[in-house]
Design an enzyme around this catalytic site. Sequence first.
Site, PDB file in Angstrom:
ATOM      1  N   CYS A 100       0.814  -5.344   6.491  1.00  0.00           N
ATOM      2  CA  CYS A 100       0.813  -5.258   5.030  1.00  0.00           C
ATOM      3  C   CYS A 100      -0.620  -5.508   4.559  1.00  0.00           C
ATOM      4  O   CYS A 100      -1.216  -6.514   4.910  1.00  0.00           O
ATOM      5  CB  CYS A 100       1.762  -6.312   4.459  1.00  0.00           C
ATOM      6  SG  CYS A 100       1.507  -6.638   2.698  1.00  0.00           S
ATOM      7  N   CYS A 104      -1.385  -3.349  -2.939  1.00  0.00           N
ATOM      8  CA  CYS A 104      -0.524  -2.456  -3.724  1.00  0.00           C
ATOM      9  C   CYS A 104       0.178  -3.160  -4.879  1.00  0.00           C
ATOM     10  O   CYS A 104       0.512  -2.526  -5.882  1.00  0.00           O
ATOM     11  CB  CYS A 104       0.544  -1.831  -2.833  1.00  0.00           C
ATOM     12  SG  CYS A 104      -0.020  -1.508  -1.174  1.00  0.00           S
ATOM     13  N   THR A 191       2.726 -11.889  -2.068  1.00  0.00           N
ATOM     14  CA  THR A 191       1.859 -11.106  -1.185  1.00  0.00           C
ATOM     15  C   THR A 191       0.407 -11.142  -1.663  1.00  0.00           C
ATOM     16  O   THR A 191       0.135 -10.966  -2.845  1.00  0.00           O
ATOM     17  CB  THR A 191       2.356  -9.641  -1.171  1.00  0.00           C
ATOM     18  OG1 THR A 191       3.665  -9.617  -0.596  1.00  0.00           O
ATOM     19  CG2 THR A 191       1.441  -8.738  -0.379  1.00  0.00           C
ATOM     20  N   GLU A 257       1.508 -14.224   2.639  1.00  0.00           N
ATOM     21  CA  GLU A 257       2.352 -14.608   1.517  1.00  0.00           C
ATOM     22  C   GLU A 257       2.130 -16.085   1.238  1.00  0.00           C
ATOM     23  O   GLU A 257       1.876 -16.857   2.163  1.00  0.00           O
ATOM     24  CB  GLU A 257       3.841 -14.372   1.819  1.00  0.00           C
ATOM     25  CG  GLU A 257       4.330 -12.981   1.460  1.00  0.00           C
ATOM     26  CD  GLU A 257       4.009 -11.936   2.513  1.00  0.00           C
ATOM     27  OE1 GLU A 257       3.903 -12.324   3.696  1.00  0.00           O
ATOM     28  OE2 GLU A 257       3.862 -10.750   2.175  1.00  0.00           O
ATOM     29  N   HIS A 292       6.956  -0.217  -6.567  1.00  0.00           N
ATOM     30  CA  HIS A 292       6.774  -0.864  -5.261  1.00  0.00           C
ATOM     31  C   HIS A 292       7.772  -0.322  -4.236  1.00  0.00           C
ATOM     32  O   HIS A 292       7.496  -0.322  -3.031  1.00  0.00           O
ATOM     33  CB  HIS A 292       6.861  -2.388  -5.383  1.00  0.00           C
ATOM     34  CG  HIS A 292       6.019  -3.077  -4.342  1.00  0.00           C
ATOM     35  ND1 HIS A 292       4.676  -2.832  -4.189  1.00  0.00           N
ATOM     36  CD2 HIS A 292       6.327  -3.969  -3.367  1.00  0.00           C
ATOM     37  CE1 HIS A 292       4.201  -3.545  -3.175  1.00  0.00           C
ATOM     38  NE2 HIS A 292       5.187  -4.235  -2.663  1.00  0.00           N
ATOM     39  N   TYR A 296       6.765   1.521  -0.420  1.00  0.00           N
ATOM     40  CA  TYR A 296       7.275   1.272   0.928  1.00  0.00           C
ATOM     41  C   TYR A 296       7.501   2.568   1.711  1.00  0.00           C
ATOM     42  O   TYR A 296       7.565   2.541   2.937  1.00  0.00           O
ATOM     43  CB  TYR A 296       8.584   0.467   0.850  1.00  0.00           C
ATOM     44  CG  TYR A 296       8.367  -1.019   0.688  1.00  0.00           C
ATOM     45  CD1 TYR A 296       7.278  -1.504  -0.045  1.00  0.00           C
ATOM     46  CD2 TYR A 296       9.223  -1.942   1.258  1.00  0.00           C
ATOM     47  CE1 TYR A 296       7.069  -2.860  -0.188  1.00  0.00           C
ATOM     48  CE2 TYR A 296       9.019  -3.305   1.117  1.00  0.00           C
ATOM     49  CZ  TYR A 296       7.939  -3.755   0.390  1.00  0.00           C
ATOM     50  OH  TYR A 296       7.727  -5.100   0.246  1.00  0.00           O
ATOM     51  N   CYS A 299       3.535   2.566   3.107  1.00  0.00           N
ATOM     52  CA  CYS A 299       2.974   1.519   3.977  1.00  0.00           C
ATOM     53  C   CYS A 299       3.824   1.292   5.217  1.00  0.00           C
ATOM     54  O   CYS A 299       3.297   1.194   6.326  1.00  0.00           O
ATOM     55  CB  CYS A 299       2.787   0.223   3.193  1.00  0.00           C
ATOM     56  SG  CYS A 299       4.294  -0.711   2.864  1.00  0.00           S
ATOM     57  N   GLU A 447      10.034  -8.117   5.260  1.00  0.00           N
ATOM     58  CA  GLU A 447       9.547  -7.578   3.988  1.00  0.00           C
ATOM     59  C   GLU A 447      10.234  -6.244   3.680  1.00  0.00           C
ATOM     60  O   GLU A 447      10.473  -5.917   2.514  1.00  0.00           O
ATOM     61  CB  GLU A 447       8.033  -7.412   4.040  1.00  0.00           C
ATOM     62  CG  GLU A 447       7.451  -7.259   2.655  1.00  0.00           C
ATOM     63  CD  GLU A 447       5.945  -7.174   2.678  1.00  0.00           C
ATOM     64  OE1 GLU A 447       5.397  -6.620   3.644  1.00  0.00           O
ATOM     65  OE2 GLU A 447       5.320  -7.652   1.726  1.00  0.00           O
TER      66      GLU A 447
END
Length: 498
Positions: A100, A104, A191, A257, A292, A296, A299, A447
Amino acid sequence: MALKTPEEFVRSLADLHLQIYLFGEKIDDYVNHPLIRPSINCIATTYELAALPEYEDLMLATSHLTGKKVNRFAHIHQSTEDLSKKVKMQRLLGQKTGSCFQRCVGMDAINALYSVTWELDQARGTDYHERFKKYVQYLQDEDLVADGAMTDPKGDRSLPPHKQPEPDVYVHVVEKRDDGIVVRGAKAHQTGACNSHEIIVMPTVAMREGDEDFAVSFSCPANAEGVYYIYGRQSCDTRKFEDSDLDVGNVRYGGQEALMVFDDVFVPWERVYMCGEIEFSGALVERFAGFHRQSYGGCKVGVGDVLIGAAALAAEYNGAARASHIKDKLIEMTHLNETLFSCGLACSYEGVRMPAGNYQIDLLLANVCKQNVTRFPYEIARLAEDIAGGLMVTMPSAQDLADEKIGPIVEKFLVGTCDAPTIDRMRVLRLIENLTIGAGAVGYRTESMHGAGSPQAQRIMIARQSNLDHKKELAKAIAQVGKPWDKARVKEPTAVAR
Ligand code: SF4
Ligand code: FE
């Protein structure tokens, strides 16, 4: 100001002197801390690739505010092409970092707030949108990382924010002053919390009457007085303290995180974008989450590419690459991974122009994308573990391999095909371990489940967006529901049919 280099980014982060706690201690030199540095390297990659001509088209965009080239992470999407380039950029970064890369959340926050502040102003006669545009321009001009922070700790889930016995479990306004507001609370599993210059706070749920103090959105510097961070642990994280680069699996990159705490933080009015307008909190949550959930589809696909590659190498290194079941498993992994990418692209291509002028993804398809992400990476990880074999979790340490006496024995018994050195076989197995059950699994597995909202949150959105009434009408039309029925047209069954 020009775009930052990766080195300038790291220096600027160090200059913030953030209040970070880890293992019960305050960490001062956090940019050189072995447990934190890999996550910083991830964000540095978003600066590094932006400077390379081959990635310029994906990594840079033209600001609609200034006409200048800006990093796409600070861009307000102006077309469906912008939306699809965003997903492709995220796949690229997932491929380069196997992790990650955190930047973003800020991009998704500015794009959600852009349209919501515009609509709020139309309805209430406020001037949030102009304030917010100035802020976006500041992020673009200074090439800053903003951290979009949504998830509150939430306490007792059966109670609304204003009825919580501990009100701080939702970020809220504790004081309104002539020059601004004072806020208190926290954002959980945030994050990129300690790798950002700026924080953008948004409410975490649709607020109702009584929740006015909790319907608050604002931005503040990451080093504002009263903001501090408690770093989150990851599986196998202390391997990062070891001198060897072998056992950690992904030595250069990692996610991050943290619990982000707001201890009576003052925010001037020009940095406030919602304050009490409960009826707009739901739209903000929905849009940020939608963006978001689209993310995904980029990413996680990029990281999936790395995992599929690692599984293929593991099979090659132990001589199993030609087995038909291995080939089939790699095909299945690819099929699942590309399905996620298809969803990310589909919700981008079906994006719409908002009244504010920016572009938003198709919410239904973005939620379908994320719902698949809650499942497919788990299956890809399962297949990778299947192909890797048990050695992935029983392998001796780097220290054993380096030892004068034991090393040659480890070398001898861990050998695969003759053309693959044992060390490379171990490296690849450690990478699979990292992504499936180690520190990297936070980003690739858990995640995928809970990031951008847990599975049930997408199901609620899918239900809301599914337009079941329209589907019922389609079925009625085909079945001729409601048409008068002419009994006389029913004939006796023929002798043959009988
Ligand atoms: Fe970006 Fe993916 Fe990390 Fe979210 S989970 S910040 S989309 S890399
Ligand atoms: Fe995430």
